[in-house]
Enzyme design. Structure first.
Site, PDB file in Angstrom:
ATOM      1  N   ASP A 449      22.226  66.619  61.316  1.00  0.00           N
ATOM      2  CA  ASP A 449      20.804  66.352  61.530  1.00  0.00           C
ATOM      3  C   ASP A 449      20.074  66.776  60.248  1.00  0.00           C
ATOM      4  O   ASP A 449      20.004  67.963  59.938  1.00  0.00           O
ATOM      5  CB  ASP A 449      20.305  67.141  62.736  1.00  0.00           C
ATOM      6  CG  ASP A 449      18.837  66.874  63.065  1.00  0.00           C
ATOM      7  OD1 ASP A 449      18.126  66.316  62.210  1.00  0.00           O
ATOM      8  OD2 ASP A 449      18.406  67.244  64.176  1.00  0.00           O
ATOM      9  N   HIS A 450      19.529  65.799  59.536  1.00  0.00           N
ATOM     10  CA  HIS A 450      18.930  66.081  58.223  1.00  0.00           C
ATOM     11  C   HIS A 450      17.679  66.954  58.339  1.00  0.00           C
ATOM     12  O   HIS A 450      17.205  67.494  57.327  1.00  0.00           O
ATOM     13  CB  HIS A 450      18.594  64.771  57.504  1.00  0.00           C
ATOM     14  CG  HIS A 450      18.798  64.830  56.024  1.00  0.00           C
ATOM     15  ND1 HIS A 450      18.495  65.943  55.273  1.00  0.00           N
ATOM     16  CD2 HIS A 450      19.282  63.904  55.142  1.00  0.00           C
ATOM     17  CE1 HIS A 450      18.771  65.702  54.002  1.00  0.00           C
ATOM     18  NE2 HIS A 450      19.260  64.478  53.895  1.00  0.00           N
ATOM     19  N   ARG A 451      17.120  67.106  59.519  1.00  0.00           N
ATOM     20  CA  ARG A 451      15.977  68.008  59.677  1.00  0.00           C
ATOM     21  C   ARG A 451      16.400  69.461  59.526  1.00  0.00           C
ATOM     22  O   ARG A 451      15.583  70.325  59.184  1.00  0.00           O
ATOM     23  CB  ARG A 451      15.327  67.799  61.051  1.00  0.00           C
ATOM     24  CG  ARG A 451      14.759  66.397  61.282  1.00  0.00           C
ATOM     25  CD  ARG A 451      14.276  66.220  62.705  1.00  0.00           C
ATOM     26  NE  ARG A 451      15.368  66.427  63.671  1.00  0.00           N
ATOM     27  CZ  ARG A 451      15.193  66.396  64.995  1.00  0.00           C
ATOM     28  NH1 ARG A 451      13.986  66.172  65.496  1.00  0.00           N
ATOM     29  NH2 ARG A 451      16.215  66.580  65.804  1.00  0.00           N
TER      30      ARG A 451
END
Length: 477
Positions: A449-451
């Site tokens: 999850d790039h967040r």
């Protein structure tokens, strides 16, 4: 005083449940701790225990009822000293056995706001509302002329969908109808009144000309709220196939939940993927040694039998603690960083899957992880897992190696921030010390999850995992 038994919320996300079976019948004495009924959620079958004593006076929702909303009244217990036959349901509506009966039992909303304010919820609260069939494009000024329909930008007349349909069928010109709905909006009774007066018939030629562009260019399908693209409807999908080419399989709660949550995951969590090849030769030798040294009980059964997946779980748990910034999840306006590793493991069952979570995987021994997973897998297939056993987790492991799958990517299971897709171990030729060599290799892909994880952080995590798999003695010390 009678005691209400409500449909319980067995998990934080539960909205409805199926009342699978009553284990008590009307007239049975009830003691605290007695199991009253079995409730099916989207993931498991759970037991509902009584917390009060008395007599089960009335069962309001029969067993087999599906989609009973949380906090709906399902039964009434007569308290000690009360006559069960005299217990009344009171203001709470009796639950129906199917969706149609429930719909019929709901009061019709009142157009009058003052009347609507008198609606009372089963819990004794008050609910005020007004039915609006479609949102107007803009509010009209209070001083707008009332001689006919109020037009919005571009001369658009505000009318409910039902009013438009009646006007089209009866040839009524909406531009000449005075609206009595909110902000002068035309509603069905306005069109019916205009029809009765006979003074607002639209010229046939003008009506045909107005409708011609609509027939030539159908309006595009509206996207759902949030800008997500709309999928094909049931009828649109069925229209591609002959009617005798398929059978229809209704969705159960688990499949609905999987579809909803993983669709949301792909739309909300920006995924990126990191793939590594892990050599297994050292791990396979250590596994053979440890399994051969396992103690046996009186029946000759070994105390444990380690699988490659047990090593994968342990390695992922240790990797998370060695890269603490990756041991975290997204929480809307902040990131939650954990002190220990919680690793979920996908377990396939008929019609879906569970993801039981190994808590503190970084601290547990390989044998403990192995035995926990065997217990979780057995109870998952019997749908006997408790919600707290499959909720949460920071990451998950999905292993399709036993099916011969070499490589795949997996969808992150919210609220987790990553998932490791594990392929089959196979012999491959690689170059070692400038010469070809045959080694056993397993391909693993981490979905991130790039967040929460940037590329470098994800690479650090997957590299730590690879190091542990290729040097498995590090998992024992």
């Amino acid at each position: 005083m009678p005691i209400n038994v409500l449909m319980p919320a067995l998990s934080p996300t539960m909205e409805k449940g199926n009342l699978a079976k009553w284990l008590k019948k009307e007239g049975d004495p009830i003691k605290s701790g007695d199991v009253l009924a079995e409730i099916e959620t989207d993931k498991a079958t759970m037991e509902v225990e009584a917390i009060d004593e008395g007599v089960l006076a009335k069962i309001l929702v029969p067993e087999g009822t599906a989609d009973v909303p949380v906090n709906d009244l399902i039964a009434i217990i007569a308290a000690e000293g009360e006559d069960p036959s005299s217990v009344q349901v009171g203001g709470a509506p009796k639950a129906a056995s199917n969706g149609e009966a429930k719909a019929e039992s709901k009061p019709e909303p009142k157009a009058d706001a003052s009347a609507a304010g008198q609606n009372t919820t089963p819990g004794g609260g008050h609910m005020s509302y007004e039915r609006v069939n479609a949102a107007p494009e803009g509010a009209q000024p209070s001083g707008a002329p009332q001689g006919g329909a109020q037009a919005g930008p571009g001369g658009r007349v505000f009318a409910s969908p039902l009013a438009r349909r009646i006007a089209k069928q009866e040839g009524v010109d909406l531009g000449a109808v005075q609206g009595s709905g909110p902000h002068g909006r035309i509603i069905a009774r306005d069109v019916q009144a205009a029809k009765a007066s006979g003074t607002t018939k639209a010229p046939a030629a003008a009506q045909a000309a107005a409708e011609a562009p609509k027939a030539a260019a159908p309006a595009p399908k509206a996207a759902p709220a949030g800008g997500a693209p709309a999928g094909l409807t049931t009828d649109q999908v069925k229209g591609f196939f002959a009617k005798d080419a398929y059978e229809e399989v209704p969705l159960d709660g688990m499949r609905k939940t999987i579809a909803k949550r993983l669709t949301e995951a792909m739309q909300v969590a920006p995924h990126f993927y990191l793939t590594v090849d892990c050599e297994l030769d050292a791990l396979m030798k250590l596994r053979e040694t440890l399994n051969g040294s396992a103690g046996k009980d009186k029946d000759g059964k070994p105390a444990f039998k380690l699988s490659v997946n047990d090593f994968v779980i342990k390695a992922m748990g240790l990797a998370l603690t060695r890269v603490p910034a990756a041991n975290a999840v997204w929480a809307e306006d902040r990131i939650l960083r954990f002190k220990h590793a919680e690793v979920g493991v996908a377990v396939a069952i008929d019609g879906g899957l569970f993801t039981p979570v190994i808590r503190r995987a970084d601290e547990k021994t390989l044998s403990t992880i192995s035995n926990e997973m065997k217990d979780f897998a057995a109870r998952a297939r019997a749908k006997k897992l408790k919600p707290e056993e499959y909720q949460g987790g920071v990451t998950s492991v999905s292993n399709l190696g036993m099916f011969g799958i070499k490589h795949f990517t997996a969808v992150i299971n919210p609220p987790q921030s990553s998932i490791l897709a594990v392929g089959a171990g196979e012999k491959r030729v690689v170059v070692k010390d400038g010469a070809p060599a045959v080694v056993q290799v397993m391909t693993c892909t981490l979905s991130c999850d790039h967040r929460v994880l940037d590329g470098a952080l994800g690479a650090e995590l997957v590299s730590a995992f690879k190091g542990l798999i290729e040097n498995p003695m590090g998992m024992l010390v």
